[in-house]
Motif scaffolding. Structure first.
Motif, PDB file in Angstrom:
ATOM      1  N   SER A 257     -50.985 -47.403  80.571  1.00 38.95           N
ATOM      2  CA  SER A 257     -49.771 -47.473  79.755  1.00 38.95           C
ATOM      3  C   SER A 257     -49.073 -46.124  79.626  1.00 38.95           C
ATOM      4  N   SER A 258     -49.754 -45.035  79.909  1.00 44.29           N
ATOM      5  CA  SER A 258     -49.148 -43.711  79.799  1.00 44.29           C
ATOM      6  C   SER A 258     -48.499 -43.245  81.101  1.00 44.29           C
ATOM      7  N   TYR A 259     -48.647 -44.031  82.161  1.00 46.81           N
ATOM      8  CA  TYR A 259     -48.126 -43.634  83.461  1.00 46.81           C
ATOM      9  C   TYR A 259     -46.741 -44.218  83.725  1.00 46.81           C
ATOM     10  N   ALA A 260     -45.922 -43.419  84.382  1.00 46.86           N
ATOM     11  CA  ALA A 260     -44.709 -43.948  84.986  1.00 46.86           C
ATOM     12  C   ALA A 260     -45.090 -44.549  86.332  1.00 46.86           C
ATOM     13  N   MET A 261     -44.493 -45.692  86.627  1.00 44.36           N
ATOM     14  CA  MET A 261     -44.810 -46.400  87.864  1.00 44.36           C
ATOM     15  C   MET A 261     -43.569 -46.489  88.738  1.00 44.36           C
ATOM     16  N   GLY A 262     -43.793 -46.393  90.029  1.00 36.97           N
ATOM     17  CA  GLY A 262     -42.669 -46.462  90.946  1.00 36.97           C
ATOM     18  C   GLY A 262     -42.962 -47.339  92.145  1.00 36.97           C
ATOM     19  N   TRP A 263     -41.912 -47.869  92.722  1.00 32.69           N
ATOM     20  CA  TRP A 263     -41.978 -48.545  94.012  1.00 32.69           C
ATOM     21  C   TRP A 263     -41.149 -47.745  95.014  1.00 32.69           C
ATOM     22  N   PHE A 264     -41.730 -47.534  96.160  1.00 40.17           N
ATOM     23  CA  PHE A 264     -41.074 -46.853  97.260  1.00 40.17           C
ATOM     24  C   PHE A 264     -41.243 -47.706  98.511  1.00 40.17           C
ATOM     25  N   ARG A 265     -40.472 -47.408  99.531  1.00 41.13           N
ATOM     26  CA  ARG A 265     -40.612 -48.156 100.782  1.00 41.13           C
ATOM     27  C   ARG A 265     -40.369 -47.245 101.971  1.00 41.13           C
ATOM     28  N   GLN A 266     -40.956 -47.656 103.091  1.00 40.36           N
ATOM     29  CA  GLN A 266     -40.795 -46.894 104.321  1.00 40.36           C
ATOM     30  C   GLN A 266     -40.590 -47.860 105.473  1.00 40.36           C
TER      31      GLN A 266
END
Length: 122
Positions: free
Chosen positions: A30-39
């Protein structure tokens, strides 16, 4: 330490939808920022979307209005709902985590999943 496992990729026709999910280990999710990336093949990894620990959201212009990022801190998951998919969305999609504050920069993220393939046919 955080371990991330993506799922939900696959083959879909243009205009279709897919939902990606990222399951995270660790009690401090819950303390983390989450991201989605793509390649995409032959291209650099790029930012798709982020969600902060508090729920603030940011999208790349190329996916805004079509993709929706969400998180469930009770389940330690972050999802990416992808609608109106285009062939140019074809890529390996990666989930990433960093402490607290979200970022669009790849190098700011400490933890990465193994990626899941999304292929959109025309």
């Amino acid at each position: 330490q955080v371990q991330l496992v993506e799922s939900g990729g696959g083959l879909v026709q243009a205009g279709g939808s897919l939902r990606l999910s990222c399951a995270a280990s660790g009690r401090t999710f819950s303390s983390y920022a989450m991201g989605w990336f793509r390649q995409a093949p032959g291209k650099e990894r790029e930012f798709v979307a982020t969600i902060s620990w508090a729920g603030s959201i940011d999208y790349a212009d190329s996916v805004k209005g079509r993709f929706t990022i969400s998180r469930d801190n009770a389940k330690n998951t972050v999802d990416l709902q992808m609608n109106s998919l285009k062939p140019e969305d074809t890529a390996v999609y990666y989930c990433a985590a960093r402490d607290r504050w979200p970022s669009r920069r790849i190098n700011d993220y400490n933890y990465w999943g193994q990626g899941t393939q999304v292929t959109v046919s025309s």
